[in-house]
Design a protein around this motif. Structure first.
Motif, mmCIF file in Angstrom:
data_model
loop_
_atom_site.group_PDB
_atom_site.id
_atom_site.type_symbol
_atom_site.label_atom_id
_atom_site.label_comp_id
_atom_site.label_asym_id
_atom_site.label_seq_id
_atom_site.Cartn_x
_atom_site.Cartn_y
_atom_site.Cartn_z
ATOM 1 N N MET A 1 37.420 48.455 34.829
ATOM 2 C CA MET A 1 36.885 49.171 35.994
ATOM 3 C C MET A 1 36.398 48.153 37.021
ATOM 4 O O MET A 1 35.612 47.270 36.710
ATOM 5 C CB MET A 1 35.710 50.059 35.563
ATOM 6 N N SER A 2 36.890 48.274 38.252
ATOM 7 C CA SER A 2 36.482 47.327 39.285
ATOM 8 C C SER A 2 35.102 47.700 39.792
ATOM 9 O O SER A 2 34.696 48.860 39.766
ATOM 10 C CB SER A 2 37.486 47.330 40.446
ATOM 11 N N GLN A 3 34.350 46.673 40.262
ATOM 12 C CA GLN A 3 33.005 46.939 40.732
ATOM 13 C C GLN A 3 32.647 46.003 41.873
ATOM 14 O O GLN A 3 33.322 45.007 42.113
ATOM 15 C CB GLN A 3 32.004 46.784 39.592
ATOM 16 N N SER A 4 31.561 46.354 42.565
ATOM 17 C CA SER A 4 31.188 45.620 43.774
ATOM 18 C C SER A 4 29.991 44.709 43.547
ATOM 19 O O SER A 4 29.450 44.160 44.483
ATOM 20 C CB SER A 4 30.868 46.615 44.893
ATOM 21 N N ILE A 5 29.561 44.547 42.279
ATOM 22 C CA ILE A 5 28.402 43.709 41.935
ATOM 23 C C ILE A 5 28.913 42.398 41.339
ATOM 24 O O ILE A 5 29.815 42.410 40.500
ATOM 25 C CB ILE A 5 27.496 44.430 40.923
ATOM 26 N N ALA A 6 28.337 41.276 41.783
ATOM 27 C CA ALA A 6 28.849 39.983 41.295
ATOM 28 C C ALA A 6 27.763 38.919 41.332
ATOM 29 O O ALA A 6 26.791 39.017 42.080
ATOM 30 C CB ALA A 6 30.043 39.532 42.137
ATOM 31 N N ILE A 144 36.587 33.565 49.558
ATOM 32 C CA ILE A 144 36.447 33.836 48.118
ATOM 33 C C ILE A 144 36.393 35.337 47.865
ATOM 34 O O ILE A 144 37.000 35.843 46.910
ATOM 35 C CB ILE A 144 35.199 33.120 47.563
ATOM 36 N N ALA A 145 35.677 36.080 48.725
ATOM 37 C CA ALA A 145 35.629 37.540 48.573
ATOM 38 C C ALA A 145 37.027 38.152 48.691
ATOM 39 O O ALA A 145 37.383 39.086 47.950
ATOM 40 C CB ALA A 145 34.691 38.143 49.620
ATOM 41 N N GLU A 146 37.844 37.618 49.598
ATOM 42 C CA GLU A 146 39.228 38.091 49.739
ATOM 43 C C GLU A 146 40.041 37.777 48.484
ATOM 44 O O GLU A 146 40.864 38.584 48.048
ATOM 45 C CB GLU A 146 39.889 37.439 50.967
ATOM 46 N N GLN A 147 39.809 36.591 47.919
ATOM 47 C CA GLN A 147 40.490 36.213 46.681
ATOM 48 C C GLN A 147 40.132 37.189 45.554
ATOM 49 O O GLN A 147 40.993 37.596 44.769
ATOM 50 C CB GLN A 147 40.094 34.792 46.287
ATOM 51 N N VAL A 148 38.854 37.556 45.484
ATOM 52 C CA VAL A 148 38.408 38.502 44.447
ATOM 53 C C VAL A 148 39.106 39.850 44.647
ATOM 54 O O VAL A 148 39.569 40.473 43.675
ATOM 55 C CB VAL A 148 36.874 38.653 44.470
ATOM 56 N N LYS A 149 39.203 40.301 45.901
ATOM 57 C CA LYS A 149 39.881 41.585 46.182
ATOM 58 C C LYS A 149 41.339 41.559 45.737
ATOM 59 O O LYS A 149 41.874 42.550 45.253
ATOM 60 C CB LYS A 149 39.809 41.897 47.687
ATOM 61 N N ALA A 154 36.903 45.706 43.306
ATOM 62 C CA ALA A 154 36.374 46.356 44.498
ATOM 63 C C ALA A 154 35.822 45.297 45.446
ATOM 64 O O ALA A 154 35.553 44.159 45.054
ATOM 65 C CB ALA A 154 35.261 47.338 44.110
ATOM 66 N N GLU A 155 35.652 45.696 46.694
ATOM 67 C CA GLU A 155 35.076 44.768 47.677
ATOM 68 C C GLU A 155 33.646 44.410 47.270
ATOM 69 O O GLU A 155 32.842 45.283 46.950
ATOM 70 C CB GLU A 155 35.089 45.443 49.056
ATOM 71 N N LEU A 156 33.336 43.110 47.269
ATOM 72 C CA LEU A 156 31.998 42.684 46.860
ATOM 73 C C LEU A 156 30.955 43.134 47.880
ATOM 74 O O LEU A 156 31.104 42.896 49.074
ATOM 75 C CB LEU A 156 31.946 41.160 46.717
ATOM 76 N N GLU A 157 29.911 43.795 47.390
ATOM 77 C CA GLU A 157 28.854 44.281 48.275
ATOM 78 C C GLU A 157 27.478 43.784 47.874
ATOM 79 O O GLU A 157 26.640 43.487 48.721
ATOM 80 C CB GLU A 157 28.854 45.815 48.298
ATOM 81 N N LYS A 158 27.221 43.711 46.562
ATOM 82 C CA LYS A 158 25.904 43.302 46.071
ATOM 83 C C LYS A 158 26.081 42.035 45.242
ATOM 84 O O LYS A 158 26.747 42.054 44.208
ATOM 85 C CB LYS A 158 25.297 44.417 45.207
ATOM 86 N N VAL A 159 25.496 40.946 45.725
ATOM 87 C CA VAL A 159 25.710 39.666 45.039
ATOM 88 C C VAL A 159 24.381 38.934 44.824
ATOM 89 O O VAL A 159 23.450 39.053 45.626
ATOM 90 C CB VAL A 159 26.676 38.740 45.829
ATOM 91 N N ALA A 187 26.206 35.035 54.298
ATOM 92 C CA ALA A 187 26.579 36.137 53.399
ATOM 93 C C ALA A 187 26.665 37.449 54.166
ATOM 94 O O ALA A 187 27.569 38.265 53.934
ATOM 95 C CB ALA A 187 25.566 36.247 52.263
ATOM 96 N N SER A 188 25.738 37.634 55.097
ATOM 97 C CA SER A 188 25.756 38.851 55.915
ATOM 98 C C SER A 188 27.001 38.880 56.801
ATOM 99 O O SER A 188 27.685 39.903 56.907
ATOM 100 C CB SER A 188 24.480 38.902 56.768
ATOM 101 N N PHE A 189 27.309 37.752 57.449
ATOM 102 C CA PHE A 189 28.518 37.683 58.283
ATOM 103 C C PHE A 189 29.764 37.965 57.450
ATOM 104 O O PHE A 189 30.694 38.630 57.902
ATOM 105 C CB PHE A 189 28.660 36.299 58.928
ATOM 106 N N ALA A 190 29.797 37.436 56.219
ATOM 107 C CA ALA A 190 30.989 37.580 55.360
ATOM 108 C C ALA A 190 31.171 39.001 54.847
ATOM 109 O O ALA A 190 32.211 39.319 54.264
ATOM 110 C CB ALA A 190 30.902 36.609 54.187
ATOM 111 N N GLY A 191 30.163 39.858 55.031
ATOM 112 C CA GLY A 191 30.315 41.267 54.681
ATOM 113 C C GLY A 191 29.544 41.735 53.468
ATOM 114 O O GLY A 191 29.659 42.897 53.068
ATOM 115 N N PHE A 192 28.737 40.870 52.842
ATOM 116 C CA PHE A 192 27.931 41.308 51.702
ATOM 117 C C PHE A 192 26.765 42.157 52.212
ATOM 118 O O PHE A 192 26.099 41.796 53.175
ATOM 119 C CB PHE A 192 27.396 40.115 50.912
ATOM 120 N N LYS A 193 26.511 43.284 51.536
ATOM 121 C CA LYS A 193 25.484 44.224 52.016
ATOM 122 C C LYS A 193 24.112 43.962 51.421
ATOM 123 O O LYS A 193 23.091 44.226 52.045
ATOM 124 C CB LYS A 193 25.926 45.664 51.715
#
Length: 455
Positions: A1-6, A144-149, A154-159, A187-193
């Motif tokens: 199961m993919s997830q957005s926590i990393a 790196i986030a694109e590589q993970v996708k 899932a798109e990384l949101e909480k790291v 991290a904020s610019f890169a899209g992490f929430k």
């Protein structure tokens, strides 16, 4: 199961990402890099990084905050990308080993950054430099986030991002605030929430404590690429989930000493003499040492800037008028062709070879024809003595803070494999040494902590 926590290890030497799978922390294999991406970035020109990052974010509808933050630089940066394209240059950035390959094609005509984390806490950097560091960190995080996708996650949101105890030795409070601000903005610019930070030695210890069946006081010594961090932690079964983690820390300290510094010491003490570092001038005065140190110190932004300045070049040209100083031609070539990173890589390879051999032959023919230097293991040990003693002083201070002796020493970080370091610590402390996954311990711990606080 993919997830957005990393867990995200934005390391000095390598970057890595971990996610939870089947209740275990697992490193994500990045399609272009494997489990670890070297902390390097290549751009044809530094001015284009801002525009390139904006273009990537805009394609995903994430560019608004970044656009507002870079309103003064963006149009000039986008213009430089257009000019590069018209001139036939590739207008893309490269990362990891690919960045090094691109840099080595023409070191004099490009922008190459290795270990940007080393510079984040540097004193005296201006606002524009701070923004440039934010752009470099954000570009690496985005990539790196694109590589993970691409792996189907899932798109990384909480790291949770790892951080050293101190990014810089001087003015550590201001230095740490500056570095954390740069990483937060990036991290904020890169899209992490949501972003949280955890001390890297604590993260390394979290993965180890999963194996424990009883409480122990563990001295965690994390010798990374750019920093050494030491913590005394109370560890035990399920302590991560059941205890306030602030209460688990009995002492900690950190300093900017890492694998890079061992490379620099070896480079300066054993390789630089082949370029004239220990010669004497006709006047009998010793050779000025600053250019050699500045050339070797690849993790010192001001030193590297000084080495490549016109004044240094003029000094070397003036000294070369003395016939006995002809080895300086190699140092001048190092400057002209911007090869300090390549020489540092040569030193690093020698350091690795000396882990298992009595000597290593270093090829420096890219600086002077047929130039080779034989480095003995004893010479490297002498060069490293000051650094080893500094790590011991950090450890002694933490033991004093904790007011107790450790039950075990948990050794981790990219430089923890070195037999020289292991032998030094074993002889000094007479305490059982436990080695973690030297590169993966921090990432695993960050991942476990992310799962704990975000799930």
């Amino acid at each position: 199961m993919s997830q957005s926590i990393a867990g995200f290890d934005f390391g000095t030497s390598n970057c890595a990402v971990g996610i939870m799978q089947d209740q275990q922390a697992q490193l994500v294999t990045l399609p272009e890099h494997g489990n670890y991406m070297s902390s390097t970035l290549f751009a044809p020109q530094s001015e284009m990084i801002c525009g390139w990052l904006y273009q990537q974010l805009e394609q995903q509808g994430k560019a608004e905050r970044y656009k507002q933050a870079r309103v003064n630089q963006l149009s000039a940066s986008l213009r430089s990308i257009k000019e590069l394209k018209l001139d036939g240059y590739d207008e893309h950035l490269s990362f990891g080993q690919q960045a090094l390959k691109e840099y080595l094609i023409d070191p004099a005509d490009c922008y190459y950054v290795r270990s940007p984390k080393s510079f984040l806490g540097a004193s005296g950097i201006r606002e524009r430099q701070q923004q440039q560091f934010e752009d470099i960190a954000a570009a690496m995080m985005w990539h790196i986030a694109e590589q993970v996708k691409q792996t189907g996650q899932a798109e990384l949101e909480k790291v949770v991002i790892g951080r050293p105890v101190n990014f810089q030795g001087l003015n550590s409070d201001l230095s740490n605030q500056q570095a954390i601000s740069i990483l937060n903005n990036a991290a904020s610019f890169a899209g992490f929430k949501q972003v949280e930070f955890l001390f890297e030695p604590m993260a390394a210890g979290l993965s180890y404590q999963q194996q424990l069946s009883e409480e122990k006081r563990v001295l965690v010594i994390d010798i990374g690429g750019g920093t050494s961090d030491v913590s005394m932690l109370v560890m035990g079964p399920d302590y991560l989930a059941t205890r306030d983690h602030n209460n688990l820390v009995l002492g900690y300290n950190g300093e900017r000493i890492g694998g890079n510094d061992f490379d620099i010491a070896l480079n300066f003490e054993t390789l630089m003499p082949s370029l004239g570092a220990k010669l004497h001038l006709a006047s009998g005065q010793p050779m000025p040492i600053k250019p050699f140190w500045d050339a070797a110190a690849i993790n010192d932004f001001p030193a590297q800037t000084r080495f490549y300045e016109k004044d240094t070049r003029l000094l070397l040209q003036r000294l070369l008028k003395e016939p006995q100083l002809s080895p300086l031609k190699g140092l001048l070539r190092l400057s002209d062709e911007r090869l300090t990173y390549q020489m540092s890589a040569s030193a690093e390879q020698a350091k690795i070879a000396l882990s298992s051999s009595e000597q290593s032959v270093v090829d420096l023919s890219y600086l002077a024809e047929q130039l080779e230097v034989t480095v003995e293991q004893t010479a490297y040990q002498q060069a490293a003595e000051r650094l080893l003693n500094s790590i011991a002083m950090l450890s002694d201070d933490v033991i004093t803070q904790a007011a107790c002796q450790p039950d075990a020493i948990f050794l981790t970080g990219g430089s923890a494999n070195s037999p020289m370091i292991k032998n030094f610590l074993a002889q000094r402390y007479q305490t059982p040494l436990v080695s973690g996954d030297n590169f993966g311990s921090v990432t695993s711990g960050l991942t476990l902590w992310a799962n704990h606080i975000f799930s």
